[in-house]
Design an enzyme around this catalytic site. Structure first.
Site, PDB file in Angstrom:
ATOM      1  CD  GLU A  46      -2.703  -1.126   2.534  1.00 50.54           C
ATOM      2  OE1 GLU A  46      -2.699  -0.133   3.292  1.00 50.54           O
ATOM      3  OE2 GLU A  46      -3.284  -2.178   2.796  1.00 50.54           O
ATOM      4  CG  ASP A  57      -3.332   7.912   8.244  1.00 47.28           C
ATOM      5  OD1 ASP A  57      -3.565   6.701   8.121  1.00 47.28           O
ATOM      6  OD2 ASP A  57      -3.400   8.717   7.306  1.00 47.28           O
TER       7      ASP A  57
END
Length: 254
Positions: A46, A57
């Site tokens: 990824e 995140d």
């Protein structure tokens, strides 16, 4: 031709996917990181497209995203860095990013560019599944891209089944309700969630992310799931050890 993600999912093994931020630690590390991860036996990669407001995140990935932007990483530059990546790399490549930069680039133009350079799929945490299904699915499929959706312990069974219907690759199973980050082991709550998803008997396999950092968490996460994704732990490794010890990191996971 069958999408590389589907080919990989058909293999009789537990898959290890690694996330890293494009343009980190240094602006031009992107290609070497991808090549070294494949050489180390990783199954999927990824590639994080850095964004100034990465809501899903944790601090490690946020910091790498901020650093990559300061280094000068942009959508256009990432595509430039990856233009001949398929001459040296065969495993599935997925771009993970937020929808805003894709819209700024132009959704169709972004998808066309992904197809041109050999990107297999996208993970866009802030693109709701209903909006994707209504407005963008046709475009993604036109360019052979698999869109991967995230589910969490809080996602209802009804919504999970809708995501399963719309999906044609794998489902990104977030191990907890918090932002990304590493853990050394999973508790009972996570295990119950893994069992609950397994009991739904979804058509798309699941890959677990958030909190995978070592062999123990990888093994635990892949008991019921097809694979696991490591992000924060790998970025910490790059921060402290640079890009020349990628093989050692991967060997420590499985």
């Amino acid at each position: 031709m069958k999408n590389r993600i589907n080919q990989k999912l058909a293999e009789d093994k537990k898959l290890l996917s690694i996330y890293f931020t494009a343009g980190y630690p240094s602006l031009h590390d992107t290609k070497k990181v991808i090549q070294d991860l494949e050489k180390s036996g990783v199954d999927m990669i990824e590639i994080g497209l850095p964004f100034s407001d990465p809501l899903a995140d944790g601090p490690t990935i946020q910091e790498s995203s901020t650093a990559a932007l300061k280094n000068g990483m942009t959508t256009k530059l990432l595509f430039e860095q990856l233009k001949d990546i398929r001459q040296s790399v065969e495993i599935p490549l997925i771009i993970m990013g937020y929808f805003n930069p894709m819209m700024q680039y132009g959704v169709e133009a972004f998808c066309a560019k992904c197809k041109e350079i050999g990107i297999d799929g996208l993970i866009i945490p802030d693109l709701p599944v209903a909006e994707y299904h209504e407005h963008y699915q046709e475009t993604f499929e036109k360019y052979g891209l698999i869109n991967v959706f995230l589910i969490t312990p809080q996602t209802s069974d009804e919504r999970i089944r809708f995501i399963d219907d719309v999906s044609n690759g794998f489902i990104y199973m977030v191990s907890s309700a918090s932002t990304t980050g590493t853990k050394n082991t999973f508790g009972d709550e996570q295990q119950q969630y893994f069992d609950r998803i397994e009991a739904l008997e979804l058509k798309n396999p699941q890959i677990v992310g958030f909190g995978i950092s070592n062999n123990e968490t990888f093994t635990q996460a892949t008991k019921t799931a097809k694979g696991a994704i490591i992000g924060s732990a790998f970025i910490k490794h790059l921060t402290h050890n640079g890009i020349d010890t990628i093989g050692a990191f991967v060997r420590g996971i499985r």
